[in-house]
Design a protein around this motif. Structure first.
Motif, PDB file in Angstrom:
ATOM      1  N   SER A 106       0.816  -1.225   0.000  1.00 37.84           N
ATOM      2  CA  SER A 106       0.000   0.000   0.000  1.00 37.84           C
ATOM      3  C   SER A 106       0.845   1.269   0.000  1.00 37.84           C
ATOM      4  O   SER A 106       0.309   2.361   0.167  1.00 37.84           O
ATOM      5  N   GLU A 107       2.144   1.153  -0.214  1.00 40.66           N
ATOM      6  CA  GLU A 107       3.011   2.325  -0.284  1.00 40.66           C
ATOM      7  C   GLU A 107       3.840   2.290  -1.574  1.00 40.66           C
ATOM      8  O   GLU A 107       3.918   1.283  -2.254  1.00 40.66           O
ATOM      9  N   VAL A 108       4.457   3.443  -1.871  1.00 39.70           N
ATOM     10  CA  VAL A 108       5.380   3.551  -2.999  1.00 39.70           C
ATOM     11  C   VAL A 108       6.793   3.522  -2.443  1.00 39.70           C
ATOM     12  O   VAL A 108       7.160   4.356  -1.617  1.00 39.70           O
ATOM     13  N   THR A 109       7.570   2.533  -2.857  1.00 39.22           N
ATOM     14  CA  THR A 109       8.944   2.377  -2.387  1.00 39.22           C
ATOM     15  C   THR A 109       9.901   2.543  -3.562  1.00 39.22           C
ATOM     16  O   THR A 109       9.739   1.901  -4.603  1.00 39.22           O
ATOM     17  N   GLU A 110      10.883   3.409  -3.399  1.00 38.12           N
ATOM     18  CA  GLU A 110      11.891   3.642  -4.433  1.00 38.12           C
ATOM     19  C   GLU A 110      13.209   2.999  -4.003  1.00 38.12           C
ATOM     20  O   GLU A 110      13.655   3.167  -2.873  1.00 38.12           O
ATOM     21  N   ILE A 111      13.814   2.255  -4.918  1.00 41.74           N
ATOM     22  CA  ILE A 111      15.078   1.563  -4.653  1.00 41.74           C
ATOM     23  C   ILE A 111      16.062   1.932  -5.756  1.00 41.74           C
ATOM     24  O   ILE A 111      15.773   1.755  -6.939  1.00 41.74           O
ATOM     25  N   GLY A 112      17.207   2.457  -5.377  1.00 45.20           N
ATOM     26  CA  GLY A 112      18.199   2.861  -6.370  1.00 45.20           C
ATOM     27  C   GLY A 112      19.574   2.342  -6.026  1.00 45.20           C
ATOM     28  O   GLY A 112      19.849   1.973  -4.881  1.00 45.20           O
ATOM     29  N   GLY A 113      20.435   2.315  -7.030  1.00 43.47           N
ATOM     30  CA  GLY A 113      21.798   1.860  -6.796  1.00 43.47           C
ATOM     31  C   GLY A 113      22.602   1.848  -8.079  1.00 43.47           C
ATOM     32  O   GLY A 113      22.064   2.003  -9.185  1.00 43.47           O
ATOM     33  N   VAL A 114      23.901   1.633  -7.940  1.00 44.80           N
ATOM     34  CA  VAL A 114      24.808   1.625  -9.092  1.00 44.80           C
ATOM     35  C   VAL A 114      24.573   0.365  -9.920  1.00 44.80           C
ATOM     36  O   VAL A 114      23.996  -0.615  -9.435  1.00 44.80           O
ATOM     37  N   PRO A 115      25.001   0.359 -11.194  1.00 43.94           N
ATOM     38  CA  PRO A 115      24.861  -0.845 -12.019  1.00 43.94           C
ATOM     39  C   PRO A 115      25.564  -2.043 -11.387  1.00 43.94           C
ATOM     40  O   PRO A 115      26.661  -1.917 -10.825  1.00 43.94           O
ATOM     41  N   GLY A 116      24.916  -3.201 -11.432  1.00 45.24           N
ATOM     42  CA  GLY A 116      25.502  -4.421 -10.906  1.00 45.24           C
ATOM     43  C   GLY A 116      25.286  -4.654  -9.428  1.00 45.24           C
ATOM     44  O   GLY A 116      25.765  -5.651  -8.881  1.00 45.24           O
ATOM     45  N   ILE A 117      24.557  -3.763  -8.764  1.00 44.64           N
ATOM     46  CA  ILE A 117      24.352  -3.888  -7.324  1.00 44.64           C
ATOM     47  C   ILE A 117      23.232  -4.870  -6.989  1.00 44.64           C
ATOM     48  O   ILE A 117      23.121  -5.348  -5.860  1.00 44.64           O
ATOM     49  N   GLY A 118      22.372  -5.185  -7.975  1.00 44.26           N
ATOM     50  CA  GLY A 118      21.324  -6.173  -7.744  1.00 44.26           C
ATOM     51  C   GLY A 118      19.909  -5.628  -7.771  1.00 44.26           C
ATOM     52  O   GLY A 118      18.995  -6.263  -7.236  1.00 44.26           O
ATOM     53  N   LYS A 119      19.698  -4.470  -8.422  1.00 47.18           N
ATOM     54  CA  LYS A 119      18.358  -3.873  -8.468  1.00 47.18           C
ATOM     55  C   LYS A 119      17.372  -4.790  -9.191  1.00 47.18           C
ATOM     56  O   LYS A 119      16.283  -5.071  -8.686  1.00 47.18           O
ATOM     57  N   THR A 120      17.754  -5.248 -10.381  1.00 47.58           N
ATOM     58  CA  THR A 120      16.858  -6.126 -11.140  1.00 47.58           C
ATOM     59  C   THR A 120      16.661  -7.446 -10.428  1.00 47.58           C
ATOM     60  O   THR A 120      15.557  -8.016 -10.422  1.00 47.58           O
ATOM     61  N   GLN A 121      17.710  -7.961  -9.800  1.00 44.90           N
ATOM     62  CA  GLN A 121      17.608  -9.211  -9.038  1.00 44.90           C
ATOM     63  C   GLN A 121      16.557  -9.060  -7.931  1.00 44.90           C
ATOM     64  O   GLN A 121      15.738  -9.955  -7.709  1.00 44.90           O
ATOM     65  N   LEU A 122      16.589  -7.920  -7.242  1.00 50.85           N
ATOM     66  CA  LEU A 122      15.626  -7.662  -6.174  1.00 50.85           C
ATOM     67  C   LEU A 122      14.222  -7.507  -6.749  1.00 50.85           C
ATOM     68  O   LEU A 122      13.242  -7.970  -6.155  1.00 50.85           O
ATOM     69  N   GLY A 123      14.121  -6.864  -7.914  1.00 51.55           N
ATOM     70  CA  GLY A 123      12.823  -6.710  -8.547  1.00 51.55           C
ATOM     71  C   GLY A 123      12.193  -8.048  -8.905  1.00 51.55           C
ATOM     72  O   GLY A 123      11.008  -8.283  -8.650  1.00 51.55           O
ATOM     73  N   ILE A 124      12.989  -8.949  -9.482  1.00 57.17           N
ATOM     74  CA  ILE A 124      12.496 -10.288  -9.818  1.00 57.17           C
ATOM     75  C   ILE A 124      12.129 -11.048  -8.552  1.00 57.17           C
ATOM     76  O   ILE A 124      11.118 -11.757  -8.508  1.00 57.17           O
ATOM     77  N   GLN A 125      12.947 -10.895  -7.511  1.00 57.81           N
ATOM     78  CA  GLN A 125      12.669 -11.571  -6.235  1.00 57.81           C
ATOM     79  C   GLN A 125      11.308 -11.144  -5.681  1.00 57.81           C
ATOM     80  O   GLN A 125      10.515 -11.976  -5.216  1.00 57.81           O
ATOM     81  N   LEU A 126      11.001  -9.851  -5.744  1.00 49.13           N
ATOM     82  CA  LEU A 126       9.730  -9.356  -5.239  1.00 49.13           C
ATOM     83  C   LEU A 126       8.561  -9.831  -6.101  1.00 49.13           C
ATOM     84  O   LEU A 126       7.476 -10.127  -5.584  1.00 49.13           O
ATOM     85  N   ALA A 127       8.795  -9.912  -7.429  1.00 45.68           N
ATOM     86  CA  ALA A 127       7.741 -10.400  -8.324  1.00 45.68           C
ATOM     87  C   ALA A 127       7.402 -11.856  -8.036  1.00 45.68           C
ATOM     88  O   ALA A 127       6.259 -12.297  -8.232  1.00 45.68           O
ATOM     89  N   VAL A 128       8.381 -12.615  -7.566  1.00 42.27           N
ATOM     90  CA  VAL A 128       8.160 -14.019  -7.190  1.00 42.27           C
ATOM     91  C   VAL A 128       7.568 -14.102  -5.785  1.00 42.27           C
ATOM     92  O   VAL A 128       6.573 -14.787  -5.538  1.00 42.27           O
ATOM     93  N   ASN A 129       8.157 -13.376  -4.836  1.00 38.04           N
ATOM     94  CA  ASN A 129       7.757 -13.492  -3.433  1.00 38.04           C
ATOM     95  C   ASN A 129       6.362 -12.968  -3.140  1.00 38.04           C
ATOM     96  O   ASN A 129       5.740 -13.375  -2.153  1.00 38.04           O
ATOM     97  N   VAL A 130       5.851 -12.067  -3.980  1.00 39.32           N
ATOM     98  CA  VAL A 130       4.494 -11.569  -3.762  1.00 39.32           C
ATOM     99  C   VAL A 130       3.470 -12.687  -3.923  1.00 39.32           C
ATOM    100  O   VAL A 130       2.336 -12.591  -3.435  1.00 39.32           O
ATOM    101  N   GLN A 131       3.884 -13.790  -4.546  1.00 38.09           N
ATOM    102  CA  GLN A 131       2.982 -14.907  -4.788  1.00 38.09           C
ATOM    103  C   GLN A 131       2.986 -15.947  -3.668  1.00 38.09           C
ATOM    104  O   GLN A 131       2.224 -16.918  -3.721  1.00 38.09           O
TER     105      GLN A 131
END
Length: 353
Positions: A106-131
């Motif tokens: 129910s909130e907007v969360t912003e996550i940022g970081g340098v290339p290679g830090i794992g932003k996309t990895q975390l995004g995929i993890q959340l897309a899986v874990n929400v299920q």
């Protein structure tokens, strides 16, 4: 009312959206001459667009004239409700602790970081874990994944999905010891089928998709996370008109915040979290260059929580920079073949800032 509903040509509609006029209210204070110059159309066409927009705003007001203003509630009710708002685990206990139990729905969360830090990895993890089903401590939802950079990897999503099911199996075995058996009826195929993937290749496509999300989520009420990876990519390239960029981003941020509010308050059974991944830049402050998220301070107001991912030597860390209820702190995490996990370092203690 959105400009997409105006009875005008698709070309003219596209020009409006590209210039940041996505709602009728955004056209309220524009003169015909300025609109004609911005859209490179005739004054007569601009006048006709503004006339139609004014008529549309009048219809909106007349349709809502009998409505009663809603939304008032006591602070006590708000506190009680927040205690039961579900969270999406990151699969890293230290990171979950940093976030008060995981990513707040129910909130907007912003996550940022340098290339290679794992932003996309975390995004995929959340897309899986929400299920993860409620019986295993999850929210049992589906995910919308908006990819602006082409970094989403379906093979990686499959790996993380398989690891997530294995984790649930281990958890089920633990529960059976306490005479609470749970059957796992999810397969990796099911998890991938519940990730709605959108690839956008320009900022106009991104804006159009954000405007479409309201309708999409209304039709897919099980969607409980919207991930944009990354929200700033198309707005940092070949954008000379900074005023236009600011207006476009403000409209988009407002739309995303309304989505999170609408599907967590108006529809009580469906909580929605919006996760925005951002790129980083540096700014000179207090005599040195410091890492900060892109698009400046004005954009930072578009999110409820803000997390910066960074390197500390060879260790990945997450720093909670902004939160209305949590203290700023840092915690380590790792990116493994199974997804986001606790750091392998011996020093895992959360550092308060």
């Amino acid at each position: 009312m959105e400009v997409g509903r105006l009875p005008i040509s698709a070309t003219l509609r596209g020009k409006l959206i590209s210039s940041g006029y996505t709602t009728l209210s955004s056209l309220a204070s524009v003169s015909p001459s300025n609109l004609a110059r911005e859209l490179e159309i005739s004054n007569n066409e601009a006048f006709e667009v503004l006339k139609l927009a004014s008529h549309g705003r009048g219809l909106d007001r007349s349709e809502g004239s009998g409505a009663i203003v809603n939304g008032a509630e006591t602070a006590w009710d708000m506190l009680h409700k927040e205690q039961f708002i579900p969270r999406i685990t990151t699969s890293c206990a230290d990171l979950d602790n940093l976030l008060g139990g995981g990513i707040n729905v129910s909130e907007v969360t912003e996550i940022g970081g340098v290339p290679g830090i794992g932003k996309t990895q975390l995004g995929i993890q959340l897309a899986v874990n929400v299920q993860i089903p409620g019986a295993f401590g999850g929210v049992g939802g589906k995910a919308v994944y908006i990819d602006t950079e082409g970094s989403f990897m379906v093979e990686r999503a499959l790996q993380i999905a398989e690891a997530c099911i294995e984790d649930m199996s281990d958890y089920s075995v633990l529960l059976k010891k306490n005479a609470i058996p749970h059957q796992i009826q999810i397969e990796p195929k099911n998890i991938l089928e519940n990730i709605f993937y959108f690839r956008v290749c320009s900022y106009t496509e991104q804006i159009a998709l954000i405007n479409y999300l309201d309708k999409f989520i209304t039709e897919h009420k099980d969607v409980k996370v919207v991930i944009v990876d990354s929200v700033t990519f198309h707005f940092r390239q070949n954008f000379d008109d900074l005023a236009l960029r600011t207006r476009l981003l403000s409209e988009m941020a407002l739309k995303l915040m309304k989505l999170a509010k609408k599907f967590s308050l108006a529809v009580r059974i469906n909580h929605l979290v919006v996760v925005l991944f951002n790129q980083v830049t540096t700014k000179f402050a207090e005599g040195s260059f410091q890492l900060t998220l892109a698009l400046g301070d004005s954009w930072s107001h578009s999110c409820t929580n803000r997390i910066i991912l960074y390197w500390n030597g060879d260790e990945r860390y997450a720093y909670l920079e902004k939160s209305p209820s949590l203290q700023s702190a840092s915690a380590p995490y790792s990116v493994t073949c199974r997804g986001i996990r606790n750091s392998t370092s011996s020093n895992k203690r959360t550092k308060m800032m």
